[in-house]
Every structure is written in C-alpha cells, then in structure tokens.
Design an enzyme around this catalytic site. Structure first.
Site, short mmCIF file in Angstrom:
data_model
loop_
_atom_site.label_atom_id
_atom_site.label_comp_id
_atom_site.label_asym_id
_atom_site.label_seq_id
_atom_site.Cartn_x
_atom_site.Cartn_y
_atom_site.Cartn_z
N HIS A 138 27.59 27.01 21.65
CA HIS A 138 28.27 26.13 22.62
C HIS A 138 29.77 26.45 22.67
O HIS A 138 30.36 26.64 23.74
CB HIS A 138 28.04 24.66 22.20
CG HIS A 138 28.77 23.65 23.03
ND1 HIS A 138 28.18 22.96 24.06
CD2 HIS A 138 30.06 23.21 22.99
CE1 HIS A 138 29.08 22.14 24.61
NE2 HIS A 138 30.22 22.27 23.97
N GLU A 139 30.39 26.54 21.48
CA GLU A 139 31.84 26.81 21.42
C GLU A 139 32.17 28.25 21.82
O GLU A 139 33.19 28.52 22.44
CB GLU A 139 32.40 26.48 20.03
CG GLU A 139 32.28 25.01 19.64
CD GLU A 139 32.97 24.06 20.61
OE1 GLU A 139 33.95 24.47 21.28
OE2 GLU A 139 32.53 22.90 20.72
N HIS A 142 32.69 28.58 25.46
CA HIS A 142 34.05 28.18 25.86
C HIS A 142 35.03 29.32 25.61
O HIS A 142 35.83 29.69 26.46
CB HIS A 142 34.54 26.99 25.02
CG HIS A 142 33.92 25.67 25.36
ND1 HIS A 142 33.90 25.16 26.62
CD2 HIS A 142 33.33 24.74 24.56
CE1 HIS A 142 33.31 23.97 26.60
NE2 HIS A 142 32.95 23.69 25.37
N ASP A 149 32.57 21.99 29.50
CA ASP A 149 31.51 21.05 29.12
C ASP A 149 30.84 20.43 30.33
O ASP A 149 31.47 20.21 31.36
CB ASP A 149 32.08 19.95 28.23
CG ASP A 149 32.44 20.46 26.84
OD1 ASP A 149 31.69 21.31 26.33
OD2 ASP A 149 33.47 20.03 26.29
#
Length: 900
Positions: A138-139, A142, A149
């Site tokens: 998930h990170e 980014h 998000d």
C-alpha cells in the site's frame, strides 16, 4: 536537490531498495528480522498486485552507527536521509500509522515511507492495519507510483446519484455494516445531517472480515481477499477521495500501469515462481570527509581565494559535526595534500585544520581528477578503505579530462558532494553527485554575496542524527553604501542555542563597525569578535546556550564607497531530547526544459511534526542575471497538495536563461504553530473493527494526544537553508509569448444554502499561481464523468459577475442551478476552469458535489440497500443501527474535536 529513488527496476525486480534505521532507535535484532519478513511478504503481494510485473530482488538495510558493530558490510553511497524506507520513532505521541511523505502531484514519486519500531514488532497492530507485507505494498504504491488513498477521513461518506449514502471507498463491492457509537446517534442509530445529507459524527462502517471483493489495495489492503488495485472496470469514480481528486478520477491501476516502471514493461512470461528478496546489512561507522578545493585562476569574480577561505573555514569551525574525520586537498593543474584526516575532537583541532586552508591562488588550469585522486589517498590513509567516505568538491573550472577518473570515483564507494562555481564550470561536474548520491550546489559568479557560505552550511551529516547538526539561523548579505548600515533582528528560538556563532564578512580593508545586542540588552562590539583582517572575517561564539529571543545586530560600512557586508548565524539543538525546528528545501526536478513548470518544496518541521504558519521565501539565483524571489504557501491550493502539512510550495516557470540555478530559502515565523493532530500524509488506515460470523469485534479506540487542535509555542524562529541546484534548458532568446495557463484548482468545494449552490475555492493566477486569472468557466452535470470527459457539452453557469481575485485568495460564488428548479434532481456535480487574457485554460478542477434534498430518515424493518434508511440491531449489548450493504468503508471519524 530532488533525490532520485534509490531502487531501480530491472527485468521485473527492484534492486537496491534502501531501508534505514534511525540512530535513536534502540538496538534490536528482532526489528531487523521483522523488517526483512515484511519486505519478503510484500514482494509476493507486489508481484500479484502488479500482475506479474514487479517484485523486490535486492534490499539494503542501513544499520545506524549507534548500534554495536557485528561485522556488517560497509555502507557506500547509502544514507539515512536518502533511504526509500525509514524506521524511526513515531512523529506524534501515539502514532504508529505507517505513512509516505508524498508532496508531489499524481504519478510523482514520494520521498520516503516511515514505519515505527512498534509497528514492526507489535503483533497486536496487525488487527488494526493488516499484515505488514500488505501494508508495505500500500505504502510502496504511494512512494513509487504517486497514487493516493481511496478512503478519506474528512469525507468518510457521500451521497450517490441514486440518493443513497455510501462509504468513500474502492471498490463498491466490499460489504459490511454501519455502527454508531457516539451521543450524536439517535438511540444508537446513524443519523443523517440535513444540510450535507451525510451521517453525523460517530457513524462508522465496519467491514465483514470475509469478503469476495479483490480490490483495492489503496483502500483496505488488510482484508485477505483484497489482492489487486482498483482498475478501470471496478473503480469507484463517485467517491470523494484524494485518488479521484488528484488523479482526475482515474483508477490507481491506470496510473500505476502508466508509470515509467511499467509503461514499456510487459509482465514477466515465466511468472510462476519468484525468489524471495536478498538482503544485505550495511553499517556506516566513522564519518570521513575530504575537502577538495579548486584554487585555480579560472574562477572570475572578486577575490576567489578569500571567499573560498571564508566558506571552508566556516565549515571547519562551525558546521562539520563533532567526531567526524576531515582532510584537505587543493588543486589547480596539479593537486596538493594540505592536511591528512584528523578527528574533530575539540575547537583546537578545528582551528588547526583551518590553518591549512589555501591562502594563495594556483595556476590558470584545472585538473579535477588530480584533486579527487589525492582525496582518495587522504581517506585511505585512515583505515585503508574509501567506502562511505565523503568528498566535498568545490570547482569552477573547465576540465575535459574528468572522464578519466569518473568510473574510479564512482566505484570507490565515496559520496561526492559538488559545489559548482560560476558559469564556465564544466557541464559534467554534477554527474559525480548524481552517480554517488551526493548533494549538489551551484554558486553564481556574484561571489561577493553569501552564497558560498550558505552552501557550505548545507553540507550536513545524513545519518538522521539531527542533534549534532549545525542549523543555519540567518544569512543576510547586501551591498551597503558608504557610511550606511546593515541592521537586522534575528530570533534565536528555544530549540537551538548550543554553539551559536555570529560571523560577519566584508570586502575592503578594515572591518565594519559591529554591534550586537542580546534579548537582555547585553552588548557585543568589535572588541568581542575574533577579527581576521587578512580574510575579512569577524567571528563571535556565544558561550553556553544562547539566550532565547530577539538579537539585534548592526554592521556599519566605515568606508566612503559601497561594499557587500554579510552576517551569518549558526547554532545547534539545545536539547538532545527536543528536536530543533528544521528546514529542508528541494525542487521537483533536477533538470527541466522550458516551458514546463517546476515546483519548489520547503518542509518546515520539528522532528516529524509539521510546523505551520511560517513565512517561507525561496531565492532562485540563475547563472547570469538577478535572483528571483518567491513566496511559498502551505494552503492546499495550486502546487500544494495537502493543506497544513508543513510542506510549503510554489510553481517556478519563468526563467531568465539557460544553465544552472541555485535554490536558497529563508523561513521566519513570529510564533511556532504545531498541529497536535499531526497531519498524516498518505497513511495506512486505522481499522476500527470487523464483523466476523455476524459479531462485531472492535479494535481499541485510537488514542489521541491533546484535545486542542493546535499547540502554539512561545516565540518565533528564523532559519535559512541551501536547497541544491538544477539545470534549465530550451529557454527562448528574447521576449517570449505567454505560454503559461492558470494552475489547476484542486480545492473546489460545493454546499447548499437557501436553495443555492455555494462554491468556494482558492484563486489561481494568470500564469500558474502568479498574478490574477482573467475569468472562470463553471459548468454542472448530473454525472462527474461527463464533466471530466465532455466538459464543453455540460450545463453552463453564468459567472460573468465574478471578477477573479489575486492568486492565493479565497473565491466564493453562489448560483441557483436550473436542474434544481425542476425538482427532479437533488445532486449535481460542478467543475471549473480558469482562463487568462490570451485564453489559455487551466486543467479541469477537482469535481465538487452538491446535495440538494435529503429525505427524512425512517426505520424500516426490511433489510434494504441503505438509501438513507437504517435497521435497528442489537449487537454485543450495544444498541447500534446497522445496515447490511454493498456500500462499504471504514471511516476514521473518531476525532474528538471535529472541525466545523
């Protein structure tokens, strides 16, 4: 300078990912094991999520010098400050949310991912965030691909075109129930707030733990069924989340597939098995630095040797950290070793090293390789190794023979910081920095100003240990007329004060008249300063901890003719447990072609806390011509993605010519404002609970630190920082046509008042975020995608009465949509384009939603789709209104003090 991401994608595998542990983290072998487990697990999830396109092949873990030596490999170019992933204490008291510092626009790489030690070792947190490997993916999305998000803690719910309240999420297939646990709830049920059509605070969506939906990783990576990113087929374009707002309603997978990593890289063909990543544990021990100083006569401008001596002496006496080892080499057509490395263990050693600085110029040619090769010899003399050492190369000469030693220098494992001086310096010098992970600075030919002193002040240890770093408080420099004075006030704040120096420089023989008074009124004059009449420097060290408050200084030119006078103030953190307010500046790119804009970013922080309300000015100095001054903002508009996150920014688009440019910033604040609910950038979701086998299992409530939203500390602060250099090309000669449109509006908001739609947004400029736009085009539609894809076919709103404000000011405009008068429609979508005088249009704004009519909430007994209705259920002895639905998401609405 903008750091390049360390990891490189080769043949489907990321190589050279750097994860660094902060020196303040307690030594713990278990932490390193967990870090490796997390990235190993993440590699398999990443491979599946990218549909066979990428995994992690090799990872370097940088262990801090504060941990005991256990035969780890020596670090080469790696440093804590340049790492992709950092493991560091939390940046607010109870915050274990992993997050990514992501200041750029959609599709742009972030700076780093921050995990706390507690997140890595505390297994109770996996219920709250999901498995660590999933959180890492998930990170990573980014950091690497610049996606955002798909949940939104400010807007956890929204009303659909079908007049249903749904959860802000992606995809819409995730299931769960609404639970209310606040006093705002009627008998435990979720209550609709009439003006917004949404639930009042206290309503939360609790997910079913067992799902069939496979996306999305940018929403709920913690669910075992979720293994993919939302794509064009299942993306929720209605949700008011940052991904939609920043990426023009494109799905995360569309943005990722379009990234430079995957644009031309098809999935791996033999994708049945991928090996786990290999890890190397690295540690950097002593900091070894060699100054390599160009003393040739190729550098024009006023008295080069004088300026070089002043700046290098400032570095040795005030900047370089205690316990570092430093040596000195000079060169013109040949090199000369001035001093072998000595450990900075006392002021006496600092002065002794400074006594070896060059006092006379060399020949008229430069041989950079001669200087660099001697530097390696000086460094090897310490313990036979050059890995992880640092070279500070200062040069302004043309030298075509640099290629000779280029690969030797890169392979030496030494980091090369470059300071390029003047417009005739060789074009290839910055390649040394780029290839070795070094800093790069540029000093224009106006050598009589403080630029060279400023860049030497910016060469700091990058180990993460900020307590021992020098902090530049003030850098004032001006041409002062005969018998006139440079008179300023500088604030020393409570976070600094140890080893505080005031340093004045001048040009003509005979020092200026100096007066300095501290906040208590105690006065210092020339008699108190150490005056060096040969190199034109006056230096005063304040004993102990300098007094907090306003210090006033005056430098008076005692000569009839004008001369440049400068005053520099440096200090260090006063307290090892309280971080000093720090400033970091960088550009969005290192190399840019006109007419593409760039963005200047300045991060103002105390530890990991953002500092708000500062006045931030960037000074951009071209190779030739006058400096450009820009005021930067943290207002969530124009180039600034997130409001109040301590990252101030501004577009830079107008360039006087081609060549090198330098960046320097001045930051001032009359009071220090820190948000207590610190801004979590792109962070992993704190999951309130799950529904399992029909029962609700809630996680512990999130603990918040202090009730009030802002903490205002007494007194303000001053800071100055050098921000590296960049190169501009393709600037046309002579006057050029206006090719710069207004910037995109990213904070458009719509609400209903008295049957009117009231819009508010931050005004863009005529050119990006500068000046004043000529007009606005506002249009509405019943669907957001129609606005995005067919803006000119949607309903036009007459805004001729609206005269644009100057860039940065708030605009408010109200209108009564025709669609509402017919009474059939109760939701409309609105978007804006700004235009300038030559009819250049901005990109389409974010799309805002206005909800007109909300039916009264009722309590049916049937189990229907939540169309502003709820079902009463008794759960775990709590009266909660719950609704089974296909609409889904968690919402972080546990804020005790919600903004109005």
């Amino acid at each position: 300078a903008a750091a390049e991401a360390a990891a490189v994608l080769r043949g489907g595998g990321y190589e050279g990912l750097v994860a660094a542990v902060h020196p303040r983290v307690t030594e713990d072998a278990g932490l390193l094991a967990r870090l490796q487990e997390m990235i190993t697990e993440a590699s398999f999830h990443l491979f599946n999520a990218t549909r066979g396109r990428a995994h992690f092949r090799s990872v370097k873990i940088l262990i801090p010098p504060t941990w005991t030596e256990k035969g780890y490999e020596a670090a080469k170019h790696e440093s804590y400050d340049m790492a992709d992933v950092i493991v560091a204490p939390p940046y607010w008291k109870h915050g274990d949310d992993p997050y990514t510092l992501q200041p750029g626009a959609c599709g742009q790489m972030g700076k780093y991912i921050h995990f706390t030690p507690n997140f890595l070792v505390n297994d109770n947190l996996t219920d709250i965030y999901g498995s660590r490997g999933r959180v890492f993916v998930h990170e990573w999305a980014h950091l690497r691909w610049g996606v955002f998000d798909e949940y939104d803690s400010e807007r956890p719910f929204y009303v659909t075109a079908q007049n249903q309240v749904k959860v802000t999420r992606c995809s819409s297939d995730l299931t769960g129930i609404y639970v209310c646990e606040k006093k705002s709830c009627t008998e435990g049920s979720c209550v609709i707030n009439k003006p917004t059509g949404l639930f009042k605070e206290g309503c939360t969506f609790i997910h079913e733990r067992n799902q069939t939906a496979v996306s999305s990783i940018m929403y709920m990576q913690s669910l075992s069924s979720v293994a993919e990113f939302c794509d064009e087929h299942n993306h929720n374009r209605e949700a008011p989340n940052l991904q939609n707002r920043m990426c023009d309603y494109r799905s995360t997978w569309e943005v990722i597939k379009n990234s430079t990593d995957f644009k031309n890289n098809p999935p791996m063909t033999n994708s049945s098995y991928i090996p786990p990543p290999s890890f190397s544990l690295l540690q950097k021990r002593d900091r070894v630095i060699c100054l390599v100083l160009d003393i040739s006569k190729t550098i024009s401008g006023y008295n080069w040797i004088n300026r070089l001596h002043q700046a290098a002496e400032l570095y040795l006496l005030q900047i370089v950290e205690e316990n570092s080892y430093v040596g000195i080499v000079t060169f013109s057509h040949i090199g000369e070793i001035k001093a072998y490395v000595r450990q900075i263990s006392s002021d006496a050693v600092r002065k002794q090293l400074a006594s070896h600085l060059p006092a006379a110029p060399g020949s008229k040619t430069t041989n950079i390789c001669a200087g660099l090769q001697l530097a390696l010899e000086v460094i090897r003399k310490k313990d036979g190794n050059t890995y992880g050492s640092e070279i500070v190369l200062v040069t302004g000469g043309q030298d075509t023979s640099m290629k000779k030693c280029f690969s030797d220098m890169v392979n030496s494992g030494s980091v090369i910081h470059t300071i390029t001086v003047g417009s005739s310096a060789a074009k290839e010098i910055e390649r040394f920095s780029k290839e070795t992970g070094g800093l790069k600075f540029f000093v224009p030919e106006r050598l009589d100003f403080s630029d060279l002193l400023d860049v030497f002040s910016g060469i700091l240890s990058r180990s993460g240990d900020t307590f021992n770093q020098s902090i530049q408080i003030e850098s004032a420099s001006d041409s002062i007329g005969g018998y006139k004075e440079l008179h300023r006030t500088v604030t020393i704040d409570s976070t600094v004060g140890r080893e505080t120096f005031f340093v004045a420089t001048w040009q003509t023989p005979g020092a200026p008249e100096i007066t300095l008074s501290d906040p208590s009124g105690k006065s210092y004059t020339n008699r108190d300063f150490d005056i060096d009449s040969i190199f034109h420097v006056a230096r005063l060290q304040i004993p102990g901890i300098a007094e907090t408050g306003e210090w006033i200084y005056t430098l008076t030119n005692i000569h009839p003719s004008p001369q440049v006078l400068t005053m520099m103030v440096t200090s260090r953190a006063a307290n090892s447990t309280i971080p000093a307010v720090a400033v970091k500046a960088h550009m969005s790119k290192d190399i840019n072609d006109y007419p593409n804009p760039m963005v200047v970013y300045v991060q103002v922080s105390q530890g990991f806390f953002p500092v708000l309300g500062a006045n931030v000015t960037a000074i951009i100095s071209p190779q030739n011509g006058d400096p450009i001054s820009l005021e930067l903002f943290d207002n969530g508009a124009g180039s600034d993605i997130v409001k109040n996150d301590g990252i101030y920014s501004k577009y830079l688009f107008s360039f006087p010519g081609n060549g090198r440019y330098s960046l320097k910033v001045h930051v001032r604040a009359s009071r220090t404002i820190i948000p207590q609910m610190a801004m979590q950038w792109s962070h992993a979701m704190y999951i309130p609970g799950y529904v399992e086998n029909g029962k609700i299992k809630m996680n512990p409530s999130r603990s918040l630190i202090i009730r009030n939203d802002l903490q205002i500390k007494r007194g303000g602060f001053h800071r100055t920082a050098a921000g590296g250099s960049f190169i501009i090309s393709a600037v046309p000669a002579g006057p050029y046509a206006d090719v710069f449109p207004p910037c995109k509006i990213i904070d458009l908001d719509a609400r209903i008042e008295d049957n009117k739609v009231v819009l508010s947004w931050t005004a863009p400029g005529d050119d990006f975020d500068k000046g004043q736009a000529a007009g606005y085009e506002i249009r509405t539609s019943e669907t957001p995608l129609e606005l995005r894809d067919n803006f000119y076919k949607t309903t036009f709103v007459n805004a001729s009465s609206l005269s644009p404000e100057r860039a940065g000011y708030k605009e408010i405009f109200a209108f009564k949509p025709e669609a509402f008068t017919t009474g059939n429609i109760n939701i409309i979508y609105v978007a804006i384009r700004a235009m300038d005088e030559v009819f250049l249009h901005s990109e389409l704004s974010n799309i805002a939603q206005a909800v007109m009519f909300i039916p009264v909430m009722d309590y049916p007994t049937s189990n229907v789709e939540f169309s502003v209705s709820t079902i009463l259920l008794l759960v775990l002895g709590l009266l909660a209104v719950v609704c089974l639905t296909g609409s889904t998401t968690f919402c972080l609405l546990k804020k005790k003090d919600k903004k109005t």
